[in-house]
Enzyme design. Structure first.
Site, PDB file in Angstrom:
ATOM      1  N   HIS A   1     -38.631  10.676 -63.826  1.00 33.94           N
ATOM      2  CA  HIS A   1     -39.248  10.194 -65.064  1.00 33.94           C
ATOM      3  C   HIS A   1     -40.689   9.707 -64.829  1.00 33.94           C
ATOM      4  O   HIS A   1     -40.914   8.731 -64.145  1.00 33.94           O
ATOM      5  CB  HIS A   1     -38.371   9.070 -65.629  1.00 33.94           C
ATOM      6  CG  HIS A   1     -38.475   8.880 -67.113  1.00 33.94           C
ATOM      7  ND1 HIS A   1     -38.474   9.913 -68.020  1.00 33.94           N
ATOM      8  CD2 HIS A   1     -38.565   7.756 -67.863  1.00 33.94           C
ATOM      9  CE1 HIS A   1     -38.559   9.434 -69.245  1.00 33.94           C
ATOM     10  NE2 HIS A   1     -38.623   8.134 -69.188  1.00 33.94           N
TER      11      HIS A   1
ATOM     12  N   SER B   1     -42.765   8.399 -71.422  1.00 34.38           N
ATOM     13  CA  SER B   1     -41.502   8.315 -72.140  1.00 34.38           C
ATOM     14  C   SER B   1     -41.783   8.157 -73.647  1.00 34.38           C
ATOM     15  O   SER B   1     -42.555   8.950 -74.202  1.00 34.38           O
ATOM     16  CB  SER B   1     -40.699   7.139 -71.567  1.00 34.38           C
ATOM     17  OG  SER B   1     -39.360   7.243 -71.900  1.00 34.38           O
TER      18      SER B   1
ATOM     19  N   ASP C   1     -35.818  14.839 -63.985  1.00 37.81           N
ATOM     20  CA  ASP C   1     -35.703  13.901 -65.100  1.00 37.81           C
ATOM     21  C   ASP C   1     -34.819  14.509 -66.184  1.00 37.81           C
ATOM     22  O   ASP C   1     -35.134  15.572 -66.713  1.00 37.81           O
ATOM     23  CB  ASP C   1     -37.105  13.624 -65.663  1.00 37.81           C
ATOM     24  CG  ASP C   1     -37.086  12.609 -66.791  1.00 37.81           C
ATOM     25  OD1 ASP C   1     -36.028  11.996 -67.028  1.00 37.81           O
ATOM     26  OD2 ASP C   1     -38.146  12.429 -67.423  1.00 37.81           O
TER      27      ASP C   1
END
Ligand SMILES: *[C@@H]1O[C@H](CO)[C@@H](O)[C@H](O)[C@H]1NC(C)=O
Ligand SMILES: *[C@@H]1O[C@H](CO)[C@@H](O)[C@H](O)[C@H]1NC(C)=O
Ligand SMILES: *[C@@H]1O[C@H](CO)[C@@H](O)[C@H](O)[C@H]1NC(C)=O
Ligand SMILES: *[C@@H]1O[C@H](CO)[C@@H](O)[C@H](O)[C@H]1NC(C)=O
Length: 501
Positions: free
Chosen positions: A465, A171, A440
């Site tokens: 994710h 991320s 995601d």
């Protein structure tokens, strides 16, 4: 809607550090067979603190103590350093979750290091007032902390000039890992960047679709993503048609089983309910993993395998007709309940939960980062490709709302100017693997195609994710297993190349 921007800007951060829903009743009654708190990897590490400059780029007003964790059990001289670039949470979250590092350290003889991002966790510059002096909260300062720490660790562990340092991040941490390799190739020999939306900014060429996030969420509720046939249509009614905002507040209160003490005003209730539903969907989309997982709930509970598909089962019939309004509302309530009611013990719903102090701090920090540098594009609804109301990306208005909320005007082209765009990376960067998960919503903000034979992209089917960074699981698909292998094969190649063989 003005508050779309703020809510969405928080999403990247919440993707990893879920705001703790401590206000929800009954979370102590745990009815799951799965142990909710599996022992974390923090116990396998030693915690250290490193004295860092508060300011790396100007005369510094002082130093602060940056936390990092080390495991040297598997390290053999000549082996690499596996360095996790901490992102916007307490670093123990990543220590516990990043199985890819733990499961490969022995084979590679790697030194494991997890470094905490300044201002987060206990790595406080101004511990007595964590939200003061935010001007030292920047990606450049954070990267320079990591560069400095690595330099010291290399000397502590007597790294030779041909030993490698490999960056890992998910991320925002994956964005940091990518930029680290681009800006400091003499420090990081390669980077594994999971679900890193590094092209989600203004002035990237070619530009990213500003509606990418809304489209990603929409994709998850389609039959193509395994959701029930009418899920999308039923949700479009709530989002594109904003039907909840047109209903009688008392109807909403009873159909959505709102708690008697929910103090949302009648004026706000339609939009609050819409955002409440959207938030549940957003988290479930990021956490749309192929097996039951505690990650999105931060260890407090378990979401089922493919939670969006499970939630969509409550919206499997066409409930969009006016004479079906009650069933539609109950369907929406149950849809959101897969997320909010994960303990199965909620007796009523609350549209807004009081945020605890810790997540309030993290939200403030992330908002500052959004409004100063990480000014990501969030548009929606101006065409049929997503299921939301009309709120096309308007950079001027979003920047202005940062001025109003945070008193700062974003450096709107910061990353495009600092690091260039994909064509520049293809020419000048190397040794990065970017991974994206099919489900995601951040996928569209990341690199989805190889840029060069050492800049590799992998889109993992049925993953969400940064699933690839997690520990192996019996429910892993062949695709995520293959992605992890591809990542570690590249790491092996980078290490060999550094050694010159
Ligand atoms: C990580 O695991 C440790 C146990 O080793 C635990 O105490 C800690 O709460 C966990 N951290 C997070 C954020 O889950
Ligand atoms: C972590 O520590 C536990 C307890 O000492 C040990 O059983 C386990 O193998 C260790 N795991 C890793 C990946 O080092
Ligand atoms: C939570 O789940 C339980 C068990 O399915 C159900 O009885 C209860 O009504 C749900 N609560 C809400 C607020 O939907
Ligand atoms: C990829 O980029 C590297 C680093 O600049 C360069 O050496 C290499 O020639 C590029 N490869 C291709 C296929 O363009």
């Amino acid at each position: 809607m003005r508050y779309t921007l703020l809510l969405l800007s928080l999403l990247l951060h919440v993707s990893l550090s879920h705001p703790i829903r401590s206000a929800f009743p009954s979370r102590t009654q745990k009815s799951h067979a799965v142990p909710l708190h599996t022992p974390g990897m923090v116990v396998n590490c030693t915690e250290y603190f490193f004295e860092q400059q508060i300011d790396h780029f100007a005369p510094s007003p002082g130093t602060y103590q940056q936390r990092y964790f080390v495991n040297s059990e598997y390290y053999t001289p000549g082996g690499p350093m596996f360095f996790y670039l901490g992102n916007e949470a307490d670093v123990t979250l990543y220590v516990n979750a990043t199985g890819l590092i733990w499961e490969n350290a022995e084979e590679f003889g790697a030194l494991i290091v997890f470094a905490e991002h300044r201002y987060y966790g206990v790595s406080q510059l101004f511990p007595e007032d964590p939200l003061s002096n935010l001007q030292y909260l920047s990606t450049e300062q954070a990267l320079m902390d990591y560069v400095t720490l690595i330099s010291t660790l290399k000397s502590t562990y007597s790294f030779s000039s041909t030993d490698s340092v490999i960056g890992f991040g998910g991320s925002y941490g994956g964005m940091l890992a990518s930029w680290a390799r681009m800006k400091y190739p003499h420090v990081w020999d390669g980077a594994i960047a999971g679900s890193a939306p590094i092209v989600s900014f203004e002035d990237m060429t070619p530009g990213v679709d500003p509606n990418f996030y809304a489209e990603g969420v929409t994709y998850d509720v389609t039959t193509a993503a395994g959701a029930s046939e009418f899920c999308e249509a039923n949700l479009r009614k709530a989002f594109a048609d904003t039907a909840l905002t047109t209903l009688d507040p008392s109807t909403l209160r009873s159909a959505l089983q709102l708690c008697d003490d929910d103090d949302t005003s009648d004026d706000d209730i339609g939009w609050s309910a819409t955002f409440w539903l959207n938030e549940a969907l957003s988290y479930m989309a990021m956490g749309n993993f192929p097996y039951p997982s505690t990650y999105i709930l931060n260890g407090d509970g378990v979401l089922p395998a493919f939670p969006v598909r499970v939630a969509c089962e409550y919206l499997s019939e066409d409930l969009t007709r006016d004479d079906k309004i009650d069933e539609w509302l109950i369907g929406l309530s149950n849809f959101a309940g897969v997320y909010y009611n994960y303990t199965s013990t909620l007796t009523c719903n609350k549209l807004s939960s009081p945020v605890n102090r810790e997540s309030e701090i993290v939200n403030t920090l992330w908002n500052y980062q959004y409004c100063s540098q990480i000014f990501q594009l969030f548009g929606q609804g101006d065409d049929e490709s997503d299921m939301f109301w009309d709120a096309p990306w308007d950079g001027d208005a979003s920047a202005q709302s940062c001025v109003e909320s945070n008193g700062i005007y974003p450096d709107r082209s910061h990353f495009a100017l600092s690091y260039g765009n994909k064509a520049d990376w293809a020419r000048e960067a190397s040794n990065i693997v970017w991974s994206q998960g099919e489900y995601d919503p951040w996928r569209g903000g990341g690199v989805q195609e190889d840029l060069n034979d050492s800049l590799i992209a992998v889109v993992i089917g049925e993953a969400a994710h940064h699933l690839d960074l997690f520990f192996s699981h019996e429910g892993d698909t062949d695709e995520v297993i293959a992605a992890r292998k591809l990542e570690m094969d590249n790491v092996r190649k980078w290490i060999r190349e550094k050694r010159g063989n």
